[in-house]
Structures are given as C-alpha cells and as structure tokens.
Design a protein around this motif. Structure first.
Motif, short mmCIF file in Angstrom:
data_model
loop_
_atom_site.label_atom_id
_atom_site.label_comp_id
_atom_site.label_asym_id
_atom_site.label_seq_id
_atom_site.Cartn_x
_atom_site.Cartn_y
_atom_site.Cartn_z
N THR A 119 35.74 50.39 45.72
CA THR A 119 34.74 49.52 46.35
C THR A 119 35.39 48.50 47.29
OG1 THR A 119 34.73 47.93 44.53
CG2 THR A 119 33.13 49.74 44.41
N LEU A 120 36.67 48.30 47.17
CA LEU A 120 37.37 47.35 48.06
C LEU A 120 37.97 48.04 49.29
CD1 LEU A 120 39.26 45.16 45.43
CD2 LEU A 120 37.04 44.74 46.52
N SER A 121 38.08 49.36 49.25
CA SER A 121 38.68 50.09 50.36
C SER A 121 37.83 49.92 51.63
CB SER A 121 38.81 51.57 50.01
OG SER A 121 39.51 52.24 51.04
N GLY A 122 38.48 49.48 52.69
CA GLY A 122 37.80 49.26 53.96
C GLY A 122 37.21 47.87 54.10
N LYS A 123 37.23 47.07 53.05
CA LYS A 123 36.70 45.70 53.10
C LYS A 123 37.74 44.76 53.71
CE LYS A 123 32.92 46.41 50.63
NZ LYS A 123 31.75 46.79 51.35
N ALA A 124 37.25 43.80 54.50
CA ALA A 124 38.12 42.75 55.03
C ALA A 124 38.39 41.75 53.92
CB ALA A 124 37.45 42.06 56.21
N LEU A 125 39.56 41.12 53.95
CA LEU A 125 39.90 40.12 52.94
C LEU A 125 38.85 39.02 52.87
CD1 LEU A 125 43.76 39.62 53.10
CD2 LEU A 125 42.40 40.33 51.15
N SER A 126 38.25 38.66 54.01
CA SER A 126 37.23 37.61 54.02
C SER A 126 35.97 38.01 53.25
CB SER A 126 36.87 37.23 55.45
OG SER A 126 36.33 38.35 56.13
N GLN A 127 35.79 39.30 52.98
CA GLN A 127 34.63 39.79 52.23
C GLN A 127 34.89 39.83 50.73
OE1 GLN A 127 34.47 43.52 54.62
NE2 GLN A 127 32.28 43.05 54.73
N ILE A 128 36.10 39.50 50.32
CA ILE A 128 36.48 39.58 48.91
C ILE A 128 36.79 38.17 48.41
CG2 ILE A 128 38.15 40.54 47.28
CD1 ILE A 128 38.67 42.73 49.44
N ARG A 129 36.11 37.81 47.31
CA ARG A 129 36.41 36.52 46.67
C ARG A 129 37.55 36.74 45.69
NH1 ARG A 129 30.59 35.67 46.00
NH2 ARG A 129 30.91 36.45 43.90
N LEU A 130 38.72 36.25 46.08
CA LEU A 130 39.86 36.38 45.19
C LEU A 130 39.70 35.42 44.02
CD1 LEU A 130 42.72 36.59 47.84
CD2 LEU A 130 41.78 38.45 46.47
N PRO A 131 40.08 35.84 42.83
CA PRO A 131 39.89 34.98 41.66
C PRO A 131 40.78 33.73 41.70
CG PRO A 131 40.60 37.21 41.04
CD PRO A 131 40.61 37.15 42.50
N GLY A 132 40.23 32.63 41.24
CA GLY A 132 40.98 31.39 41.07
C GLY A 132 41.72 30.97 42.32
N ASN A 133 43.01 30.69 42.15
CA ASN A 133 43.81 30.26 43.30
C ASN A 133 44.71 31.37 43.83
OD1 ASN A 133 45.83 30.42 41.39
ND2 ASN A 133 46.65 28.37 41.75
N SER A 134 44.36 32.63 43.56
CA SER A 134 45.20 33.73 44.04
C SER A 134 45.12 33.86 45.56
CB SER A 134 44.82 35.05 43.35
OG SER A 134 43.47 35.38 43.58
N LEU A 135 46.22 34.30 46.13
CA LEU A 135 46.38 34.41 47.57
C LEU A 135 47.19 35.67 47.87
CD1 LEU A 135 46.28 32.99 50.43
CD2 LEU A 135 48.50 32.00 49.80
N VAL A 136 46.77 36.42 48.89
CA VAL A 136 47.52 37.61 49.31
C VAL A 136 48.58 37.14 50.31
CG1 VAL A 136 47.43 39.87 50.43
CG2 VAL A 136 45.53 39.12 48.96
N LEU A 166 48.90 32.22 36.52
CA LEU A 166 48.90 33.44 35.72
C LEU A 166 47.49 33.97 35.48
CD1 LEU A 166 50.48 35.55 34.18
CD2 LEU A 166 50.44 34.04 32.19
N GLU A 167 46.55 33.11 35.15
CA GLU A 167 45.18 33.56 34.89
C GLU A 167 44.56 34.20 36.13
OE1 GLU A 167 40.83 31.83 33.50
OE2 GLU A 167 42.59 30.53 33.33
N SER A 168 44.76 33.57 37.30
CA SER A 168 44.22 34.13 38.54
C SER A 168 44.85 35.48 38.87
CB SER A 168 44.47 33.15 39.70
OG SER A 168 43.81 31.93 39.46
N ILE A 169 46.15 35.61 38.63
CA ILE A 169 46.83 36.88 38.90
C ILE A 169 46.30 37.97 37.98
CG2 ILE A 169 49.07 38.08 38.79
CD1 ILE A 169 48.84 36.26 41.22
N LEU A 170 46.09 37.66 36.71
CA LEU A 170 45.56 38.65 35.77
C LEU A 170 44.16 39.10 36.18
CD1 LEU A 170 46.80 37.16 32.37
CD2 LEU A 170 47.72 39.15 33.60
#
Length: 188
Positions: A119-136, A166-170
């Motif tokens: 479901t994430l394939s083809g999605k822009a990063l701006s369309q995905i709410r990353l959990p917590g303080n995680s950052l790509v 750690l929680e955000s990464i998990l």
C-alpha cells in the motif's frame, strides 16, 4: 532465524568448520571472515556460497590488491586501518554527525528498514505519516542512494535509513513491513 557466523583462523578444514558453525541450517546467515590472509577469506567465501548458499558475507581485507576479487563476489569488506583513518577524519571534520552515528549522545536510533508494504508502493513520503519522531535519512535502491524529500516516492524493496527514538522506529518497521495499525492509517 538469522545467524552471524565468524571465521577467524585458516588452520581448520574450511568446509568442516563452516558445517560445524551451523551456517547451512540458518535461513539468513551472515558470514564474517576475519583471517588476515585475503586468499583464505576468498576461499572460505567461495565454499560458503557454493556449498551452503550463503549470500551475505563480510570480510576483512588486508591487501587492496584483492579488492576487485571481493567486489566480483559481492563481498562487503572492512579495511581496519582505512576505517580507523576515516573515523579520525570524521571526528575532526564532522564531530556532531559522528556522535549521532555512534549514538553516544543521542536517544535516537538509526536503523535500516526494507519497504514490503504494497500500500506504500508509489506513495510520496508527504503522503505517509511516519510514526512518532521517525525520519527517513536516505533511500537505497538498485540504481543508487537518494536523499529524499516530500515528493520522493517509495517502492517495494527500497531500503530506508530511519532515525528516531526506539518506539518510533519499531512502529515504522511495522508500517513498512505492512503490519496494520488498529487505531488508524499511516496514509495522509
């Protein structure tokens, strides 16, 4: 199961020693070769690949003249003297970045995560709410490494370098693996 297997010495019969370590029974073995002789490391690597289908091999390289042979076999190498020099250079030129990478003065983790969620394939990063303080931090693909921005699209098998607590990464691992979240969607 995944196992990491070390091979230190060239004194034993290679196939017998590799068999004793249990490499052949591990689903995703990682073989680490630390013999000082590059010819020995390459011979053991070839045996591990041919007899036990070991894909991930990391080897100590002592003589850069062997670098092309390691590369041909897609073996990752570590040159201890060169790595020490690079560490010193980074301590001088980029001390704060080096501290973050070593995680000495940070509550954040840095992890690699592979995108398996269709479901994430083809999605822009701006369309995905990353959990917590995680950052790509970056995306590794077959054609190279990308420093992402909001319009960067994700695709299956992308390898993401994530930073966060750690929680955000998990939670991010679950997101990119395709494990559903009960309280809602990660998509914007």
């Amino acid at each position: 199961d995944c196992g990491v297997f070390f091979f230190f010495s060239s004194r034993r019969r290679h196939t017998r020693y590799i068999s004793v370590t249990g490499v052949q029974t591990c689903a995703l073995p990682i073989l680490i070769l630390t013999a000082r002789e590059d010819a020995v490391n390459l011979q053991i690597a070839r045996l591990a690949r041919d007899l036990f289908d070991v894909e991930r091999i990391i080897a100590r390289i002592s003589d850069e003249a062997f670098a092309s042979r390691y590369k041909e076999m897609t073996i990752r190498t570590v040159n201890f003297s060169r790595q020490g020099t690079l560490a010193m250079e980074n301590l001088i030129l980029r001390p704060n970045v080096f501290d973050v990478l070593l995680q000495e003065e940070s509550a954040n983790e840095i992890e690699e995560v592979t995108v398996h969620n269709p479901t994430l394939s083809g999605k822009a990063l701006s369309q995905i709410r990353l959990p917590g303080n995680s950052l790509v931090l970056f995306i590794k693909r077959a054609n190279g490494t990308i420093i992402p921005h909001g319009k960067t699209r994700l695709y299956l098998e992308d390898i993401l370098a994530l930073s966060g607590d750690l929680e955000s990464i998990l939670l991010a691992r679950k997101l990119f693996a395709g494990m559903e979240r009960k309280e809602g969607s990660f998509l914007s």
